[in-house]
Enzyme design. Structure first.
Site, PDB file in Angstrom:
ATOM      1  N   ILE A   9      -8.084  32.659 -27.829  1.00  0.00           N
ATOM      2  CA  ILE A   9      -7.993  34.122 -27.989  1.00  0.00           C
ATOM      3  C   ILE A   9      -8.651  34.877 -26.847  1.00  0.00           C
ATOM      4  O   ILE A   9      -8.618  36.091 -26.799  1.00  0.00           O
ATOM      5  CB  ILE A   9      -8.626  34.581 -29.338  1.00  0.00           C
ATOM      6  CG1 ILE A   9     -10.048  34.028 -29.475  1.00  0.00           C
ATOM      7  CG2 ILE A   9      -7.764  34.203 -30.511  1.00  0.00           C
ATOM      8  CD1 ILE A   9     -10.791  34.599 -30.674  1.00  0.00           C
ATOM      9  N   GLY A  10      -9.230  34.178 -25.956  1.00  0.00           N
ATOM     10  CA  GLY A  10      -9.862  34.900 -24.841  1.00  0.00           C
ATOM     11  C   GLY A  10     -10.376  33.922 -23.808  1.00  0.00           C
ATOM     12  O   GLY A  10     -10.327  32.707 -23.993  1.00  0.00           O
ATOM     13  N   ARG A  11     -10.818  34.511 -22.727  1.00  0.00           N
ATOM     14  CA  ARG A  11     -11.378  33.668 -21.656  1.00  0.00           C
ATOM     15  C   ARG A  11     -12.718  34.269 -21.243  1.00  0.00           C
ATOM     16  O   ARG A  11     -12.799  35.445 -20.907  1.00  0.00           O
ATOM     17  CB  ARG A  11     -10.388  33.660 -20.496  1.00  0.00           C
ATOM     18  CG  ARG A  11     -11.003  33.329 -19.176  1.00  0.00           C
ATOM     19  CD  ARG A  11      -9.981  32.835 -18.213  1.00  0.00           C
ATOM     20  NE  ARG A  11      -9.855  31.398 -18.336  1.00  0.00           N
ATOM     21  CZ  ARG A  11      -8.943  30.674 -17.713  1.00  0.00           C
ATOM     22  NH1 ARG A  11      -8.046  31.255 -16.988  1.00  0.00           N
ATOM     23  NH2 ARG A  11      -8.921  29.372 -17.836  1.00  0.00           N
ATOM     24  N   GLY A  12     -13.748  33.476 -21.335  1.00  0.00           N
ATOM     25  CA  GLY A  12     -15.086  33.964 -20.990  1.00  0.00           C
ATOM     26  C   GLY A  12     -15.507  33.444 -19.631  1.00  0.00           C
ATOM     27  O   GLY A  12     -14.722  32.770 -18.953  1.00  0.00           O
ATOM     28  N   GLY A  66     -15.929  29.519 -20.113  1.00  0.00           N
ATOM     29  CA  GLY A  66     -14.801  28.727 -20.600  1.00  0.00           C
ATOM     30  C   GLY A  66     -13.975  29.549 -21.576  1.00  0.00           C
ATOM     31  O   GLY A  66     -14.211  30.751 -21.753  1.00  0.00           O
ATOM     32  N   ASP A  67     -13.011  28.887 -22.214  1.00  0.00           N
ATOM     33  CA  ASP A  67     -12.105  29.616 -23.098  1.00  0.00           C
ATOM     34  C   ASP A  67     -12.771  29.940 -24.434  1.00  0.00           C
ATOM     35  O   ASP A  67     -13.715  29.273 -24.862  1.00  0.00           O
ATOM     36  CB  ASP A  67     -10.848  28.771 -23.339  1.00  0.00           C
ATOM     37  CG  ASP A  67     -10.037  28.676 -22.051  1.00  0.00           C
ATOM     38  OD1 ASP A  67     -10.128  29.619 -21.248  1.00  0.00           O
ATOM     39  OD2 ASP A  67      -9.348  27.663 -21.849  1.00  0.00           O
ATOM     40  N   VAL A  68     -12.225  30.975 -25.059  1.00  0.00           N
ATOM     41  CA  VAL A  68     -12.703  31.357 -26.392  1.00  0.00           C
ATOM     42  C   VAL A  68     -11.558  31.079 -27.372  1.00  0.00           C
ATOM     43  O   VAL A  68     -10.408  31.417 -27.091  1.00  0.00           O
ATOM     44  CB  VAL A  68     -13.091  32.850 -26.430  1.00  0.00           C
ATOM     45  CG1 VAL A  68     -13.619  33.236 -27.787  1.00  0.00           C
ATOM     46  CG2 VAL A  68     -14.120  33.156 -25.350  1.00  0.00           C
ATOM     47  N   LYS A  83     -16.797  29.923 -28.565  1.00  0.00           N
ATOM     48  CA  LYS A  83     -16.829  29.984 -27.095  1.00  0.00           C
ATOM     49  C   LYS A  83     -17.117  28.587 -26.596  1.00  0.00           C
ATOM     50  O   LYS A  83     -18.100  27.963 -27.023  1.00  0.00           O
ATOM     51  CB  LYS A  83     -17.970  30.894 -26.631  1.00  0.00           C
ATOM     52  CG  LYS A  83     -17.677  32.347 -26.693  1.00  0.00           C
ATOM     53  CD  LYS A  83     -18.819  33.085 -26.025  1.00  0.00           C
ATOM     54  CE  LYS A  83     -18.512  34.566 -25.940  1.00  0.00           C
ATOM     55  NZ  LYS A  83     -19.540  35.275 -25.196  1.00  0.00           N
ATOM     56  N   ASP A  85     -25.653  44.148 -20.211  1.00  0.00           N
ATOM     57  CA  ASP A  85     -24.227  44.122 -19.838  1.00  0.00           C
ATOM     58  C   ASP A  85     -23.401  44.876 -20.877  1.00  0.00           C
ATOM     59  O   ASP A  85     -22.305  44.448 -21.239  1.00  0.00           O
ATOM     60  CB  ASP A  85     -23.781  42.652 -19.729  1.00  0.00           C
ATOM     61  CG  ASP A  85     -22.503  42.515 -18.923  1.00  0.00           C
ATOM     62  OD1 ASP A  85     -22.052  43.533 -18.363  1.00  0.00           O
ATOM     63  OD2 ASP A  85     -21.951  41.404 -18.872  1.00  0.00           O
TER      64      ASP A  85
HETATM   65  P1  ADP Z   1     -18.149  35.491 -21.859  1.00  0.00           P
HETATM   66  O1  ADP Z   1     -19.405  36.039 -22.442  1.00  0.00           O
HETATM   67  O2  ADP Z   1     -18.185  34.039 -21.632  1.00  0.00           O
HETATM   68  O3  ADP Z   1     -17.664  36.268 -20.686  1.00  0.00           O
HETATM   69  P2  ADP Z   1     -16.755  37.024 -23.787  1.00  0.00           P
HETATM   70  O4  ADP Z   1     -17.785  37.268 -24.825  1.00  0.00           O
HETATM   71  O5  ADP Z   1     -16.486  38.150 -22.850  1.00  0.00           O
HETATM   72  O6  ADP Z   1     -17.050  35.707 -22.979  1.00  0.00           O
HETATM   73  O7  ADP Z   1     -15.407  36.602 -24.523  1.00  0.00           O
HETATM   74  C1  ADP Z   1     -14.167  36.588 -23.849  1.00  0.00           C
HETATM   75  C2  ADP Z   1     -13.100  37.142 -24.770  1.00  0.00           C
HETATM   76  O8  ADP Z   1     -12.981  36.324 -25.950  1.00  0.00           O
HETATM   77  C3  ADP Z   1     -13.430  38.540 -25.323  1.00  0.00           C
HETATM   78  O9  ADP Z   1     -12.978  39.527 -24.443  1.00  0.00           O
HETATM   79  C4  ADP Z   1     -12.669  38.566 -26.641  1.00  0.00           C
HETATM   80  O10 ADP Z   1     -11.306  38.884 -26.413  1.00  0.00           O
HETATM   81  C5  ADP Z   1     -12.746  37.121 -27.107  1.00  0.00           C
HETATM   82  N1  ADP Z   1     -13.857  36.961 -28.054  1.00  0.00           N
HETATM   83  C6  ADP Z   1     -15.137  36.625 -27.742  1.00  0.00           C
HETATM   84  N2  ADP Z   1     -15.893  36.549 -28.862  1.00  0.00           N
HETATM   85  C7  ADP Z   1     -15.093  36.839 -29.909  1.00  0.00           C
HETATM   86  C8  ADP Z   1     -15.280  36.926 -31.321  1.00  0.00           C
HETATM   87  N3  ADP Z   1     -16.468  36.683 -31.871  1.00  0.00           N
HETATM   88  N4  ADP Z   1     -14.225  37.259 -32.077  1.00  0.00           N
HETATM   89  C9  ADP Z   1     -13.022  37.516 -31.526  1.00  0.00           C
HETATM   90  N5  ADP Z   1     -12.769  37.443 -30.197  1.00  0.00           N
HETATM   91  C10 ADP Z   1     -13.777  37.111 -29.384  1.00  0.00           C
END
Ligand code: ADP
Length: 872
Positions: free
Chosen positions: A616-619, A622-624, A639, A732
């Protein structure tokens, strides 16, 4: 307004002449300059030709055959030569232009003369007539006086003469009549000359002079036209953007673009290709030791009283060299990335975007990666020697110095006593370790042992009896001793099944960061087992609280058994059990005894309990994923941390979990647990279904009401108020780092940069700073407090009301920073309630102390919402 009407006066006429003189001088100057330019261009052309010839003096030998760079260089020089020719041609054309300018100057001079003559001519006639009128008038006056005198005389004679006749009277009459006639003639001439002068003057003023001036204007203008054309020509021959040059440049670009690094060495490699060289063999020359059997063995270190000190010193030197290499590597990584990840030995850096920037970035990445590899090789080489010496010292039972391994671990080991029982000795012997072979040989010969004993610093004897078969003893211990202990530990149960994987043991904490480990071990005897990755190799570490915290790396024997100083065991579980039940110190030197295993905490989940469903996302790390917890069937967000990231990064990744663990607030994303049993390590959090707030704002920009936007601001303020009360600085805060659930409720997330301190001063690089969200004092002095979060909150408000716009759009980070420093603040987004914009501005007060705290912000937003709700 033309010359004909405007320049009739004498002064204008003179000014016109002066102007023409000035123009002639200007022409002369231009001519000289153009001549000089032509000369200059000619000389440049000559120099350029020389350059091209010089450049062609390159190696024509075979070495460069097939080289694209040589070919391109030649073509480039040809083009330079073309350029030189073009310059020469243009210089010659400039000389022609000069000639034209000379002709023009001559014509202009002639025209000036003609004008002056013509002007003088028409002016002369008028002048002449003016003189004539004056002259006639003078004559008139003279004749008038003569006439008057004669007339008086005649009248006197006439009156006096009695008969009105006589000769005298006739004479006087005759003279009088003549004078009268003269006067009348003069009168007529005067009249005629005045009339003529009037006519001439009128013609001069209305016809001749305007005609002359008009003609003059047209002549001068035609000169200007010619002059302009000449200048145009001159410019044209100096135009470096002319098609001819452009074509040359295009050809140069093409030939240089033809250089292809991947093809450059194609022909060369083909020509010189050979089969890969076979490795050089370095072998111990056995003939050297033919005469001294037993004492010295080929390829084996000799450990005896003569060498042991030397070996230990050498070991120390080498270990410090290894440490040095490791520190250098770390520094290099930190320096380059300012804390950003390193993957597969290649350094990812935040480079500039210009193509040159990218290239030099790539080069420097390459160089740094190469340097890093060189350091790694050095470390590996030295480590090999360390291992060899350690192994040799181990084999004979020397006491080893503390190891510098595992950058943060204080591995303490005292080594196996000399033959602590015969059976053990036998077993070790049968492993045919070359080191022990020497020791036995030395012992057989007697002297060495005595010497070694005398040096108690290196060797110790142990009197406690040792197990005959360690495994059996351990198993017994399980039933005899573990039960009562585990009872005293409540839910703790330590099993000894060797079939069960280590990571299923309750006291195994996977790659739990050291800070956490230290936090968990509070009383002497508390212990746990964990994993650490060093040099891409996994090591199992026993951490014990004993006069501080001690960490022991589990040693692996050649047969794949595990041990500390005592006997080896087939599994790590058995080894730990042995230490636990026997109550023997893990190492003699540390004296550390295992008393209470510390089990995983509620939030240390097992990796196997998490089933990843969809990304559902990319952090950053790594991937989320959306995932399910097997145990509770709960949908969660997970995460993951890329396996390839170095330890330091993994520690940073888990930092978020460590911080979140302590918080419980509806507007802070909840931590469910961390999975550190296996790779990939993961952080499990509540699943917030709306995803990132930024994406949400952008997607729903049309359907968002002011009330909803204010609600979001209130939620974020509530979360931040909670964090401020816990002394947590987020660092942040931004829409991209907030999550939104289906009720539009906002939750603060992404605690990767957070710090639990009232004030946090950043001392390392600030490379990954979100500049447009960060308060000036943090950018300028690295000083972070909750009031910096307030600044970011102001930007977050702006993002919410602008429905996901980028702050300071159109400005680079540095430009935005500059403008903020000089007092600029973003204008209010469309349709923002005035009170909310006022609040934003307060959050952006340059003086941090003048900003409101989150408590106040929450109250203001809450009151506004209340007022809005009541008004409906
Ligand atoms: P990082 O801290 O590694 O950069 P993020 O927290 O920004 O990662 O997460 C990346 C993406 O993953 C977010 O923009 C969001 O779309 C999704 N995401 C992260 N945590 C959650 C969560 N608890 N529930 C739903 N989506 C999430």
């Amino acid at each position: 307004m033309g010359f004909s009407s405007a320049l009739q006066s004498r002064a204008a006429h003179e000014a016109l002449i002066v102007r023409q003189d000035a123009e002639l001088r200007l022409m002369e100057t231009m001519k000289r300059s153009i001549q000089m330019k032509a000369k200059c261009d000619k000389e440049y052309a000559i120099s350029l030709t020389a350059v091209a010839q010089q450049g062609l003096k390159i190696d024509r030998a075979d070495e460069m055959q097939g080289s694209l760079i040589t070919k391109s260089w030649r073509s480039y020089l040809d083009e330079l030569d073309q350029q030189a020719k073009q310059f020469k041609f243009n210089a010659e054309q400039l000389e022609v232009v000069c000639d034209k300018l000379s002709h023009l100057s001559q014509d202009k001079r002639k025209a000036r003369k003609a004008y002056q003559e013509e002007h003088a001519k028409i002016a002369a006639r008028l002048n002449h007539l003016s003189d004539e009128v004056v002259r006639k008038k003078t004559e008139y006056q003279k004749h008038l006086e003569g006439y008057k005198a004669l007339r008086t005389r005649f009248e006197e004679h006439y009156i006096k003469a009695p008969s009105r006749s006589g000769r005298k009277l006739d004479d006087v009459r005759d003279k009088y009549q003549k004078a009268c006639r003269k006067l009348h003639l003069t009168h007529n001439e005067y009249v005629l000359s005045i009339t003529e002068a009037i006519e001439v003057e009128k013609d001069f003023r209305t016809v001749l002079l305007p005609g002359l001036l008009e003609h003059q204007q047209s002549v001068q203008e035609s000169f200007i036209l010619l002059w302009r054309n000449i200048l145009q020509e001159a410019a044209q021959y100096g135009d470096l953007t002319a098609d001819k040059y452009k074509e040359i440049q295009k050809r140069i670009d093409t030939v240089i673009g033809g250089i292809n690094p991947t093809e450059e060495y194609g022909e060369f490699t083909e020509k010189h290709k050979t089969s890969p060289t076979s490795p050089m063999l370095f072998q111990f020359d056995e003939t050297l030791i033919e005469d001294i059997p037993g004492k010295l063995q080929s390829s084996t270190l000799t450990v005896d009283n003569l060498t042991v000190d030397w070996l230990r010193n050498r070991l120390q030197e080498l270990e410090s060299a290894v440490k040095d290499c490791q520190e250098k590597q770390l520094k290099m990584i930190e320096h380059v990335n300012g804390g950003s990840p390193v993957a597969n030995g290649s350094i990812i850096s935040n480079g500039s975007n210009t193509s040159n920037g990218i290239q030099s970035n790539k080069d420097s990445q390459c160089r740094q990666s190469k340097d890093l590899n060189a350091l790694r090789c050095q470390e590996k080489q030295k480590q090999k020697l360390v291992d060899m010496i350690k192994c040799a010292l181990n084999e004979v039972g020397c006491e080893e110095l503390p190891s510098g391994c595992d950058d943060h671990l204080t591995l303490e080991q005292t080594f196996i006593e000399n033959g602590y029982n015969n059976e053990q000795q036998q077993r070790s012997n049968s492993t045919s370790s070359p080191g022990l072979g020497i020791m036995n040989e030395l012992m057989r010969r007697g002297g060495v042992l005595t010497l070694l004993r005398g040096r108690g610093r290196h060797f110790k004897r142990k009197s406690t009896p040792q197990p005959t078969t360690p495994t059996t003893r351990c198993r017994q211990g399980r039933f005899n001793k573990l039960q009562p202990r585990s009872q005293s530990l409540g839910s703790l149960s330590i099993s000894l099944s060797t079939n069960r994987p280590l990571y299923e043991e309750e006291w195994f904490h996977g790659v739990l960061p050291r800070e956490e480990v230290v936090r968990l071990l509070n009383n002497d005897g508390d212990f746990l087992v964990r994993e650490t990755i060093r040099n891409e190799e996994s090591q199992i570490v026993l951490s014990v609280c004993w006069n501080g915290h001690k960490h022991f790396i589990v040693q692996t024997t050649g047969e794949g058994n595990f041990r500390f100083e005592g006997p080896p065991f087939a599994s790590i579980q058995e080894l730990i059990m042995h230490q636990y039940h026997s109550e023997l110190p893990v190492t003699v030197k540390s004296g550390a005894i295992l008393r209470r295993p510390v089990c995983r905490e509620r939030w240390e989940l097992s990796n196997d309990d998490v089933v990843l469903l969809e990304r559902i996302g990319r952090g950053n790390f790594g991937d989320v994923y959306k995932a399910k917890l097997k145990s509770t069937k709960l949908d969660v967000a997970v995460k993951t941390c890329r396996m390839t990231l170095p330890d330091e990064q993994k520690r940073k990744f888990l930092q978020e979990g460590r911080i979140l663990k302590q918080y419980d607030h509806p507007n802070i994303v909840k931590l469910i647990g961390i999975c550190v049993q296996k790779q990939p390590i993961m952080i499990v959090m509540e699943l917030v279904l709306g995803g990132s707030l930024l994406t949400y704002l952008r997607k729903n920009s049309n359907g968002l009401s002011n009330r909803q936007q204010m609600g979001m601001c209130r939620d974020a303020a509530a979360g931040m108020r909670y964090l401020e009360s816990k002394n947590c600085i987020h660092r942040d805060l931004a829409a991209r780092n907030c999550l939104v659930d289906l009720e539009h409720s906002v939750k603060i997330s992404d605690f990767g940069m957070s710090r639990e301190e009232e004030e946090y001063i950043v001392s390392d690089g600030m490379k990954q700073i979100p500049v447009k969200w960060t308060a000036p004092e943090a950018l300028n002095f690295g000083k972070y407090t909750s009031l910096c979060d307030v600044w970011s909150y102001g930007i977050l408000m702006w993002e919410i009301f602008s429905k996901g716009d980028t702050p300071y759009s159109g400005m680079s980070n540095s430009r935005a920073r500059e403008r903020i420093d000089t007092g600029y603040r973003m204008p209010t987004p469309e349709n923002t309630p005035a009170e909310m914009y006022r609040l934003m501005l307060k959050c952006w007060a340059a003086d941090a102390e003048s900003r409101p705290h989150f408590d106040e912000i929450y109250n203001v937003v809450d009151a506004l919402i209340l007022r809005l709700d009541n008004s409906h």
